[in-house]
Write a protein that holds these residues in place. Structure first.
Motif, short mmCIF file in Angstrom:
data_model
loop_
_atom_site.label_atom_id
_atom_site.label_comp_id
_atom_site.label_asym_id
_atom_site.label_seq_id
_atom_site.Cartn_x
_atom_site.Cartn_y
_atom_site.Cartn_z
N LYS A 237 0.85 -1.19 0.00
CA LYS A 237 0.00 0.00 0.00
C LYS A 237 0.89 1.24 0.00
N ARG A 238 0.63 2.10 -0.96
CA ARG A 238 1.41 3.34 -0.99
C ARG A 238 1.06 4.18 0.24
N GLY A 239 2.08 4.57 0.98
CA GLY A 239 1.88 5.29 2.22
C GLY A 239 2.05 4.42 3.45
N ASP A 240 2.06 3.09 3.25
CA ASP A 240 2.25 2.16 4.38
C ASP A 240 3.76 2.04 4.64
N VAL A 241 4.31 3.10 5.20
CA VAL A 241 5.75 3.20 5.37
C VAL A 241 6.30 2.17 6.34
N LEU A 255 7.95 7.81 8.38
CA LEU A 255 8.55 8.49 7.24
C LEU A 255 9.49 9.61 7.70
N ILE A 256 9.07 10.38 8.70
CA ILE A 256 9.93 11.44 9.23
C ILE A 256 11.20 10.85 9.83
N ASP A 257 11.07 9.72 10.53
CA ASP A 257 12.26 9.06 11.11
C ASP A 257 13.23 8.63 10.00
N ILE A 258 12.70 8.13 8.90
CA ILE A 258 13.55 7.71 7.78
C ILE A 258 14.30 8.89 7.19
N LEU A 259 13.59 10.00 7.01
CA LEU A 259 14.22 11.20 6.43
C LEU A 259 15.29 11.77 7.35
N THR A 263 18.16 6.54 6.48
CA THR A 263 18.11 5.12 6.16
C THR A 263 17.31 4.89 4.88
N ALA A 264 17.48 3.71 4.29
CA ALA A 264 16.80 3.38 3.04
C ALA A 264 15.29 3.39 3.25
N ALA A 265 14.58 4.00 2.30
CA ALA A 265 13.12 4.09 2.42
C ALA A 265 12.45 3.03 1.56
N PRO A 266 11.37 2.39 2.06
CA PRO A 266 10.64 1.42 1.25
C PRO A 266 9.91 2.14 0.12
#
Length: 293
Positions: A237-241, A255-259, A263-266
């Motif tokens: 699902k798009r948005g299911d980070v 998503l904020i934690d990834i940015l 780290t690599a984002a799904p």
């Protein structure tokens, strides 16, 4: 008596010239045009061995090998003077990198001496943009059935792999990751993972910055990333980070934690589908939640 002396002098001169002629080492006498070293392009070659006679085996196939790249087959023949070798290729090489002209064993006989294989080295200079543009990987990027072993080819000779450097293969759909050692062999980086990976998802193979050490480059090789897809499994699902099967405020936090962490984002994190994950996706995700879609 004088005639005998003249005759002996002539015989001695002939013997001296013959012995001097025979004493010339064909390998030392070899001259190639263009000369070995830095060139701007490669296409045809002319080879001589001082003034020694040359016989060419025209069935022999010379090759022009590009370090980390293709190998081209050519043809060779003796010129009409019987002292010059002409080597021709259908291609003209202009891409930067190291090249090797290979003449197989027995292709040349110089002054009656059958020569061993000969390799001549050439270099076409280029910028870093050209260097990165020529990097290839096997298996090629795209959709595959499984992932395990990789060969990354570069256009410059690899001096060494930085000690302790590891390649990382990340399934950005599930965030599962695997690591393997890297080995530099000639113009290739070899990466072998212990187990064959078949889990469906989007994958990124990452080689860290500075891991590949090439002494002929003026700067470190930056991080290299290669993208793959193993098909199958449920659609994300798009948005299911965070990959929990639903899209909610927890995905905004993820998503904020990834940015912030880098780290690599799904793939699900690319909410606005612009093939990049950044702050714009946070806005798009919030809009998605507020709209109830």
């Amino acid at each position: 008596m004088k005639q005998i002396v003249r005759l002996l002098s002539l015989v001695m001169a002939v013997l001296y010239c013959s012995s001097a002629f025979a004493a010339v080492d064909p390998y030392d006498a070899l001259t190639v045009t263009p000369a070995e070293g830095f060139v701007t392009s490669l296409h045809n070659f002319t080879i001589t061995f001082a003034d020694l006679p040359v016989t060419v085996n025209e069935s022999a196939i010379p090759t022009l090998e590009k370090g980390g790249g293709a190998t081209y087959e050519g043809s060779m023949r003796a010129d009409e003077d019987g002292k010059t070798v002409l080597v021709d290729f259908d291609v003209t090489c202009t891409a930067s990198g190291e090249y090797f002209l290979n003449l197989p064993e027995g292709s040349l006989t110089v002054n009656g001496q059958r020569l061993l294989p000969i390799t001549l080295r050439f270099i076409i200079e280029g910028d870093m943009e050209s260097f990165y543009a020529q990097i290839t990987i096997d298996p090629a990027e795209g959709e595959v059935e499984s992932l395990q072993n990789f060969i990354i080819s570069v256009p410059e000779y690899i001096g060494e792999i930085d000690y302790g450097s590891m390649a990382t293969l990340t399934n950005t759909t599930t965030n599962n990751s695997y690591q393997a050692e890297m080995y530099g062999v000639g113009f290739n980086v070899l990466v072998y993972f212990a187990d064959e990976i078949t889990e469906p998802g989007q994958y990124v193979l990452s080689l860290p910055a500075g891991a590949i050490i090439i002494y002929t480059l003026e700067e470190d090789v930056h991080e290299l990333n290669f993208n793959y897809t193993i098909a199958g499994g449920a659609e994300f699902k798009r948005g299911d980070v965070n990959g929990d099967g639903s899209v909610n405020i927890a995905d905004v936090t993820a998503l904020i934690d990834i940015l912030l962490s880098g780290t690599a984002a799904p793939e699900a994190a690319d909410v606005n589908e612009d093939e990049a994950v950044n702050i714009a996706d946070v806005t798009a995700l919030i809009d998605l939640l507020l709209s109830g879609n």
